[in-house]
Design a protein around this motif. Structure first.
Motif, short mmCIF file in Angstrom:
data_model
loop_
_atom_site.label_atom_id
_atom_site.label_comp_id
_atom_site.label_asym_id
_atom_site.label_seq_id
_atom_site.Cartn_x
_atom_site.Cartn_y
_atom_site.Cartn_z
N ASP A 1 0.87 -1.18 0.00
CA ASP A 1 0.00 0.00 0.00
C ASP A 1 0.90 1.22 0.00
O ASP A 1 1.92 1.25 0.70
CB ASP A 1 -0.89 0.00 1.24
CG ASP A 1 -2.05 0.98 1.12
OD1 ASP A 1 -1.91 1.99 0.41
OD2 ASP A 1 -3.08 0.74 1.76
N VAL A 2 0.56 2.22 -0.75
CA VAL A 2 1.40 3.41 -0.85
C VAL A 2 1.21 4.36 0.33
O VAL A 2 2.00 5.26 0.53
CB VAL A 2 1.14 4.17 -2.17
CG1 VAL A 2 1.53 3.31 -3.36
CG2 VAL A 2 -0.30 4.61 -2.28
N ARG A 3 0.17 4.15 1.11
CA ARG A 3 -0.09 5.03 2.25
C ARG A 3 0.79 4.66 3.44
O ARG A 3 1.15 3.51 3.62
CB ARG A 3 -1.57 4.95 2.66
CG ARG A 3 -2.50 5.43 1.55
CD ARG A 3 -3.93 5.20 1.91
NE ARG A 3 -4.21 3.75 1.79
CZ ARG A 3 -5.38 3.21 2.00
NH1 ARG A 3 -6.40 3.95 2.36
NH2 ARG A 3 -5.55 1.91 1.86
N SER A 4 1.11 5.68 4.27
CA SER A 4 1.90 5.45 5.48
C SER A 4 0.97 5.21 6.66
O SER A 4 -0.14 5.73 6.72
CB SER A 4 2.78 6.66 5.79
OG SER A 4 3.71 6.85 4.77
N LEU A 5 1.48 4.45 7.61
CA LEU A 5 0.69 4.13 8.79
C LEU A 5 1.62 4.01 9.98
O LEU A 5 2.65 3.35 9.91
CB LEU A 5 -0.05 2.80 8.57
CG LEU A 5 -0.87 2.26 9.71
CD1 LEU A 5 -2.05 3.17 10.00
CD2 LEU A 5 -1.35 0.86 9.39
N ASN A 6 1.28 4.69 11.08
CA ASN A 6 2.04 4.55 12.32
C ASN A 6 1.36 3.50 13.18
O ASN A 6 0.16 3.55 13.39
CB ASN A 6 2.09 5.87 13.09
CG ASN A 6 2.90 6.91 12.36
OD1 ASN A 6 3.89 6.59 11.71
ND2 ASN A 6 2.49 8.15 12.47
#
Length: 105
Positions: free
Chosen positions: A24-29
């Motif tokens: 997935d190209v989205r970032s996630l913390n």
């Protein structure tokens, strides 16, 4: 003195870990915390006929996540440990704690 049935378990068991690839190209913390292992003790014997997991992962006092032989089991937490079978006419702090819970239902 803590009754033997409420003492810590010496065997927490094992859990197989797995992995799955996810692109997935989205970032996630993500914050990961470890908690002590715990088991589920049933006060009856028989076949587990119902089991569910709350959507938020938190089992709350008074909820019903399990059933044995078609009878729902209520998850119950009190400040006073409930460590003995109770019968009509019993007295004690554990009886008072249970009565307070029943009034909340």
């Amino acid at each position: 003195m803590t009754p033997p049935s409420l003492s810590d378990s010496s065997d927490a068991g094992n859990l197989a870990l797995g992995s799955e690839e996810f692109d997935d190209v989205r970032s996630l913390n993500v914050d990961v915390t470890a908690s002590p292992a715990g088991g589920v003790a049933f006060p009856v014997s028989g076949r587990v006929t119902f089991a569910s997991c709350p959507a938020d992962g938190v089992v709350r006092s008074g909820s019903r996540e399990y059933g044995v032989d078609g009878t729902p089991l209520v998850s119950l937490h009190t400040d006073t440990p409930l460590y003995r079978d109770l019968a009509y006419g019993d007295k004690g702090d554990d009886v008072t704690a249970l009565l307070c819970f029943v009034k909340l239902l």
